[in-house]
Motif scaffolding. Structure first.
Motif, PDB file in Angstrom:
ATOM      1  N   ASN A   3       0.813  -1.218   0.000  1.00 30.56           N
ATOM      2  CA  ASN A   3       0.000   0.000   0.000  1.00 30.56           C
ATOM      3  C   ASN A   3       0.846   1.268   0.000  1.00 30.56           C
ATOM      4  O   ASN A   3       1.951   1.296   0.557  1.00 30.56           O
ATOM      5  CB  ASN A   3      -0.899   0.044   1.247  1.00 30.56           C
ATOM      6  CG  ASN A   3      -2.144  -0.807   1.067  1.00 30.56           C
ATOM      7  OD1 ASN A   3      -2.406  -1.310  -0.016  1.00 30.56           O
ATOM      8  ND2 ASN A   3      -2.903  -0.978   2.148  1.00 30.56           N
ATOM      9  N   TYR A   4       0.275   2.298  -0.572  1.00 27.42           N
ATOM     10  CA  TYR A   4       0.836   3.656  -0.511  1.00 27.42           C
ATOM     11  C   TYR A   4       0.941   4.086   0.946  1.00 27.42           C
ATOM     12  O   TYR A   4      -0.008   3.912   1.718  1.00 27.42           O
ATOM     13  CB  TYR A   4      -0.128   4.575  -1.267  1.00 27.42           C
ATOM     14  CG  TYR A   4       0.075   6.051  -1.134  1.00 27.42           C
ATOM     15  CD1 TYR A   4       0.905   6.735  -2.009  1.00 27.42           C
ATOM     16  CD2 TYR A   4      -0.612   6.771  -0.161  1.00 27.42           C
ATOM     17  CE1 TYR A   4       1.066   8.105  -1.908  1.00 27.42           C
ATOM     18  CE2 TYR A   4      -0.465   8.143  -0.054  1.00 27.42           C
ATOM     19  CZ  TYR A   4       0.378   8.812  -0.929  1.00 27.42           C
ATOM     20  OH  TYR A   4       0.518  10.170  -0.840  1.00 27.42           O
ATOM     21  N   ILE A   5       2.088   4.640   1.326  1.00 26.65           N
ATOM     22  CA  ILE A   5       2.184   5.247   2.652  1.00 26.65           C
ATOM     23  C   ILE A   5       2.728   6.659   2.511  1.00 26.65           C
ATOM     24  O   ILE A   5       3.428   6.978   1.557  1.00 26.65           O
ATOM     25  CB  ILE A   5       3.076   4.452   3.633  1.00 26.65           C
ATOM     26  CG1 ILE A   5       4.433   4.151   3.005  1.00 26.65           C
ATOM     27  CG2 ILE A   5       2.397   3.197   4.121  1.00 26.65           C
ATOM     28  CD1 ILE A   5       5.409   3.574   3.992  1.00 26.65           C
ATOM     29  N   ARG A   6       2.385   7.494   3.474  1.00 28.07           N
ATOM     30  CA  ARG A   6       2.848   8.887   3.442  1.00 28.07           C
ATOM     31  C   ARG A   6       3.700   9.144   4.673  1.00 28.07           C
ATOM     32  O   ARG A   6       3.332   8.780   5.781  1.00 28.07           O
ATOM     33  CB  ARG A   6       1.643   9.817   3.434  1.00 28.07           C
ATOM     34  CG  ARG A   6       2.054  11.292   3.407  1.00 28.07           C
ATOM     35  CD  ARG A   6       0.838  12.206   3.428  1.00 28.07           C
ATOM     36  NE  ARG A   6      -0.040  11.936   2.316  1.00 28.07           N
ATOM     37  CZ  ARG A   6      -1.334  11.643   2.429  1.00 28.07           C
ATOM     38  NH1 ARG A   6      -1.910  11.573   3.603  1.00 28.07           N
ATOM     39  NH2 ARG A   6      -2.057  11.410   1.363  1.00 28.07           N
ATOM     40  N   VAL A  10      -2.297   0.558  -4.403  1.00 33.52           N
ATOM     41  CA  VAL A  10      -3.032  -0.382  -3.538  1.00 33.52           C
ATOM     42  C   VAL A  10      -2.637  -1.841  -3.798  1.00 33.52           C
ATOM     43  O   VAL A  10      -3.414  -2.750  -3.559  1.00 33.52           O
ATOM     44  CB  VAL A  10      -4.572  -0.220  -3.693  1.00 33.52           C
ATOM     45  CG1 VAL A  10      -5.028   1.146  -3.213  1.00 33.52           C
ATOM     46  CG2 VAL A  10      -5.011  -0.450  -5.137  1.00 33.52           C
ATOM     47  N   GLY A  11      -1.431  -2.047  -4.318  1.00 32.07           N
ATOM     48  CA  GLY A  11      -0.966  -3.429  -4.453  1.00 32.07           C
ATOM     49  C   GLY A  11      -0.616  -3.864  -5.856  1.00 32.07           C
ATOM     50  O   GLY A  11      -0.077  -4.939  -6.055  1.00 32.07           O
ATOM     51  N   GLY A  12      -0.957  -3.056  -6.843  1.00 31.28           N
ATOM     52  CA  GLY A  12      -0.544  -3.370  -8.216  1.00 31.28           C
ATOM     53  C   GLY A  12      -1.327  -4.510  -8.839  1.00 31.28           C
ATOM     54  O   GLY A  12      -2.474  -4.792  -8.456  1.00 31.28           O
ATOM     55  N   LEU A  13      -0.684  -5.176  -9.787  1.00 31.27           N
ATOM     56  CA  LEU A  13      -1.410  -6.118 -10.642  1.00 31.27           C
ATOM     57  C   LEU A  13      -2.031  -7.295  -9.886  1.00 31.27           C
ATOM     58  O   LEU A  13      -3.031  -7.856 -10.324  1.00 31.27           O
ATOM     59  CB  LEU A  13      -0.486  -6.639 -11.745  1.00 31.27           C
ATOM     60  CG  LEU A  13      -0.141  -5.595 -12.814  1.00 31.27           C
ATOM     61  CD1 LEU A  13       0.851  -6.157 -13.817  1.00 31.27           C
ATOM     62  CD2 LEU A  13      -1.410  -5.128 -13.519  1.00 31.27           C
ATOM     63  N   GLY A  14      -1.473  -7.671  -8.783  1.00 34.16           N
ATOM     64  CA  GLY A  14      -2.041  -8.781  -8.006  1.00 34.16           C
ATOM     65  C   GLY A  14      -3.378  -8.428  -7.370  1.00 34.16           C
ATOM     66  O   GLY A  14      -4.087  -9.307  -6.854  1.00 34.16           O
ATOM     67  N   PHE A  15      -3.737  -7.130  -7.402  1.00 31.55           N
ATOM     68  CA  PHE A  15      -4.975  -6.680  -6.748  1.00 31.55           C
ATOM     69  C   PHE A  15      -5.938  -5.952  -7.679  1.00 31.55           C
ATOM     70  O   PHE A  15      -7.010  -5.539  -7.259  1.00 31.55           O
ATOM     71  CB  PHE A  15      -4.634  -5.754  -5.569  1.00 31.55           C
ATOM     72  CG  PHE A  15      -4.049  -6.490  -4.400  1.00 31.55           C
ATOM     73  CD1 PHE A  15      -4.848  -6.932  -3.364  1.00 31.55           C
ATOM     74  CD2 PHE A  15      -2.692  -6.789  -4.364  1.00 31.55           C
ATOM     75  CE1 PHE A  15      -4.310  -7.639  -2.298  1.00 31.55           C
ATOM     76  CE2 PHE A  15      -2.136  -7.492  -3.311  1.00 31.55           C
ATOM     77  CZ  PHE A  15      -2.944  -7.923  -2.276  1.00 31.55           C
ATOM     78  N   ALA A  16      -5.530  -5.746  -8.945  1.00 33.73           N
ATOM     79  CA  ALA A  16      -6.308  -4.869  -9.817  1.00 33.73           C
ATOM     80  C   ALA A  16      -7.370  -5.643 -10.606  1.00 33.73           C
ATOM     81  O   ALA A  16      -7.058  -6.435 -11.487  1.00 33.73           O
ATOM     82  CB  ALA A  16      -5.376  -4.126 -10.775  1.00 33.73           C
TER      83      ALA A  16
END
Ligand code: NAI
Ligand code: MG
Length: 393
Positions: A123-126, A286-292
């Motif tokens: 995941n994206y973090i800031r 949000v996780g890339g291709l494994g989640f899209a």
């Protein structure tokens, strides 16, 4: 007789590994369906000269609901070389079966949810001055799927009559002296009806989820006619939804904003190319291709598929290592589409539980390089990931 019949098209490569996993999950939540297998992809091209056989088209026409894995496609030269010898030199031309399917059934609404699961290490973090935060990203991109820059109307060395038509535009003067062989033109087509349908789908979704606004993401200040029509149509549709605001961003600025505050955007609507770019960009957070996951939705037929391709380099691994979640989420979208919301919600909750717990992770979630050694490095197999999801169910 089952309530639904779903046309299953595993296709090529890892499509064959992930699609059966989605069926295990659909069965586990008691989805009342039978499945008809249909062929699509590279082997169909090689053996029949058609990557989307007529039988598959007929089945989709009849049953209206499809689950699709992935296909392999290759450039024209390679395509012709791999055609079975008897078919060579007979004028067969390779067309992408996905694009053909979208056009044949007018699957004009492409819906691509990019919704983060808490605890996903991808995941994206800031970074703040004192710590790191993981904003909750819940963005769904609505991408017009059949026209725009991908309408396919293009030329290198445009024919004389096209050149003449282009010359009637004052701005073409700048290119008038360019030789045909040095001139490539792709036409961006937007029609008001299709624009209205994609924007309406976005507003309907915002209404269903209770979101405050929809963002139209185009570039009307420069691409005045086509982006202009998208935006004008969005303003018109927005009037029908007084409780939902319409925001407008430019594609370039939007990509900057998604690095800063992706959590501000819940529903984004765009034409074909911009929507394609936006959905990949958000998926990466949000996780890339494994989640899209994605849905291609027409007025009659709808086909659900993970965004990823056939990943040939992993297709022969035993056990398979790729992440089945994108495919399983696509199946959950199919359940939403047929209003089996409770079952879809159970699937997403089970995935959320597995991801949060963090014990079971495929190689992509561990940021491993992939390949057979991933398992010995602590990754689970494709099947084990589904097992974990089934256990939560
Ligand atoms: P790809 O999406 O197949 O794979 C790219 C990389 O992403 C893989 O090597 C792998 O590292 C990762 N990946 C993909 N799916 C994953 C999953 N479920 N879990 C974990 N990691 C995953 O794209 P690529 O390599 O550019 O193309 C391979 C073939 O797929 C080509 O022939 C291409 O034309 C086709 N393709 C088909 C699509 C479709 O069927 N919708 C979409 C994109 C590509
Ligand atoms: Mg793409």
């Amino acid at each position: 007789m089952a309530k639904y019949t779903v046309v299953t098209m595993p296709g090529d490569g890892i499509g064959n590994q992930v699609l059966p996993e989605a069926l295990r999950v659909l069965n586990a939540v008691g989805f009342d369906a039978e499945y008809v297998h249909a062929e699509i992809g590279w082997e169909c091209w090689r053996n029949q000269g058609n990557a989307l056989p007529d039988r598959t088209v007929d089945l989709l026409k009849k049953h209206k609901l499809g689950l699709f894995g992935a296909i392999t496609s290759k450039p024209n030269k390679a395509a012709l070389e791999e055609l079975k010898p008897e078919l060579r030199g007979k004028g067969y031309v390779y067309y992408s079966p996905i694009v053909t399917m979208r056009q044949k059934f007018n699957l004009d609404v492409c819906m691509r949810p990019c919704i983060g699961f808490a605890g996903n290490p991808l995941n994206y973090i800031r970074k703040t001055s004192t710590s790191c935060v993981e904003p909750r990203i819940d963005t769904t991109v609505f991408r017009q799927n059949t026209e725009g820059m991908y309408a396919g109307i293009e030329w290198t060395n445009p024919p004389e009559n096209v050149r003449a038509a282009l010359s009637s535009h004052p701005k073409f003067k700048a290119f008038a002296g360019v030789p045909g062989s040095d001139l490539a033109v792709s036409v961006r087509v937007i029609t008001r009806n299709a624009a209205r349908r994609i924007v309406t789908a976005a507003f309907e979704y915002a209404k269903k989820r209770g979101f405050k606004g929809v963002t139209i993401c185009e570039k009307p200040n420069v691409v005045r006619e086509t982006s202009g029509m998208m935006e004008e149509t969005a303003r018109e549709v927005a009037k029908i939804y007084p409780g939902i605001a319409l925001w407008s961003t430019n594609i370039d600025a939007q990509l900057m904003w998604l690095n800063k505050n992706p959590e501000y955007y819940n529903v984004i609507v765009a034409s074909n190319l911009f929507g394609d770019i936006l959905s990949d960009a958000f998926a990466g957070l949000v996780g890339g291709l494994g989640f899209a996951a994605s849905g291609n939705i027409g007025e009659e037929v709808a086909v659900f598929e993970p965004t990823h391709g056939s990943a040939p380099k992993y297709a022969e691994l035993d056990p398979p290592i790729v992440n089945p979640i994108a495919m399983i989420l696509s199946a959950a979208m199919m359940l939403d589409h047929v209003k089996e919301d409770a079952r879809a919600a159970r699937i997403r909750q089970a995935i959320a539980d597995v991801v949060r717990e963090g014990k079971v992770r495929t190689y992509d979630m561990l940021r491993l390089a992939g390949g057979a050694k991933a398992i010995s490095q602590g990754a689970v197999s494709t099947t084990q990931m589904t097992d974990a999801i089934l256990e939560k169910l």
